[in-house]
Write an enzyme that holds these catalytic residues in place. Structure first.
Site, PDB file in Angstrom:
ATOM      1  CG  HIS A 139      35.401  43.857  30.650  1.00  0.00           C
ATOM      2  ND1 HIS A 139      35.530  43.141  31.811  1.00  0.00           N
ATOM      3  CD2 HIS A 139      36.647  43.941  30.128  1.00  0.00           C
ATOM      4  CE1 HIS A 139      36.795  42.809  32.001  1.00  0.00           C
ATOM      5  NE2 HIS A 139      37.506  43.290  30.979  1.00  0.00           N
TER       6      HIS A 139
ATOM      7  CG  ASP B 207      32.779  42.377  33.704  1.00  0.00           C
ATOM      8  OD1 ASP B 207      32.437  42.018  32.562  1.00  0.00           O
ATOM      9  OD2 ASP B 207      33.918  42.815  33.977  1.00  0.00           O
TER      10      ASP B 207
ATOM     11  N   GLY C 136      44.523  41.950  29.559  1.00  0.00           N
ATOM     12  CA  GLY C 136      44.663  40.685  28.828  1.00  0.00           C
ATOM     13  C   GLY C 136      44.295  39.487  29.688  1.00  0.00           C
TER      14      GLY C 136
ATOM     15  CB  SER D 192      39.698  41.017  30.996  1.00  0.00           C
ATOM     16  OG  SER D 192      40.000  42.233  31.597  1.00  0.00           O
ATOM     17  N   GLY D 193      38.416  38.263  32.113  1.00  0.00           N
ATOM     18  CA  GLY D 193      37.601  37.120  31.733  1.00  0.00           C
ATOM     19  C   GLY D 193      38.135  35.790  32.205  1.00  0.00           C
TER      20      GLY D 193
END
Length: 270
Positions: free
Chosen positions: A74, A122, A215, A217-218
């Site tokens: 995402h 994801d 922020g 994320s990942g």
């Protein structure tokens, strides 16, 4: 004899193996996020996009090979130009030893559906345009053993430059937050995440005090293996729309150990 020799070879640490920082993180039972020790999560990447000539942090990532970074699907938009910043602690400062690398290609999991976050998948891999040189500031995280499941209350750390609280400010310094793993049986209860959470995900947190936020994320969920090495067990995927540290809505991560073969396959074929 060959098998024994192979075992010895694979266990022999390289000059820089994985999951062993030159500057070990200061891990405490502090409740609430805190500034990390500089360069103590040396596989942490900042994924940045170009906006009118300015580079802006958008997501985290994890360096898992000298030219591969793991992040969330995402985080990726086909309309943006990205770079990966490694060896960073303070995003606002010039730091010697840090490096910005452009992606050669970005591979998003083929089953990812941006319209259906709860479907899972994801996860994405960024192939860097060059191999980075490992250093005290830039190191690899270990991948967990395939299909390994963390037991309830395992202490892990989420790291990133995400917001300090819901709608709060973005920090310059890398943050770390202690999150306890919530097992799937609990996390999938109706009063928690219910059917939204899948077995290919990891839940951690949910105490109403600390969580990942926009922020982050990942970025990685860092958990220490029995041998002391840090493994990236999760990729920050989603949290509650009600707010970042909502009670009984733990941070949800893509479970990396469910995707070992996908990761290996992508890296081998690209």
């Amino acid at each position: 004899m060959l098998a024994i020799l192979f075992a010895v070879l694979t266990l022999a640490p390289a000059a820089f193996g994985c999951g062993v920082p030159a500057y070990p993180p200061l891990v405490s039972r502090v409740v609430g996020g805190e500034n990390a020790r500089p360069y103590s999560w040396p596989w942490q990447a900042s994924l940045q996009y170009n906006s009118y000539g300015q580079w802006r942090h958008t997501c985290g990532g994890t360096l898992i090979a000298t030219n591969w970074v793991l992040t969330a699907a995402h985080c990726i938009s086909s309309s943006l130009t990205y770079r990966v910043f490694l060896g960073k602690y303070n995003l606002a400062a010039e730091e010697e030893g840090s490096i910005a690398v452009s992606p050669e290609k970005i591979i998003v999991n083929e089953n990812w559906d941006p319209e259906d976050l709860a479907n899972g998948y994801d996860i994405a891999l960024i192939k860097l345009s060059e191999h980075v040189t490992l250093s005290d500031q830039i190191q690899l995280a270990c991948l967990p053993p395939a299909q390994s499941i963390l037991s309830s209350n395992t202490a892990c750390y989420v790291t990133g430059w995400g917001r300090l609280q819901t709608n709060g400010p973005l920090p310059d310094d890398l943050q770390q937050g202690l999150l306890l793993v919530v097992d799937y049986a609990t996390c999938s209860e109706p009063s928690w995440w219910g059917s939204i959470v899948k077995t290919t995900m990891v839940c951690a947190g949910g105490d109403g005090i600390i969580s990942s936020c926009n922020g982050d994320s990942g970025g990685p969920l860092n958990c220490q293996g029995a041998d002391g090495r840090w493994e990236v067990h999760g990729v920050v995927s989603f949290g509650s729309s009600l707010g970042c540290n909502y009670y009984h809505k733990p941070s949800v991560f893509t479970r990396v150990s469910a995707y070992n073969s996908w990761i290996e396959q992508v890296m081998a074929n690209n």
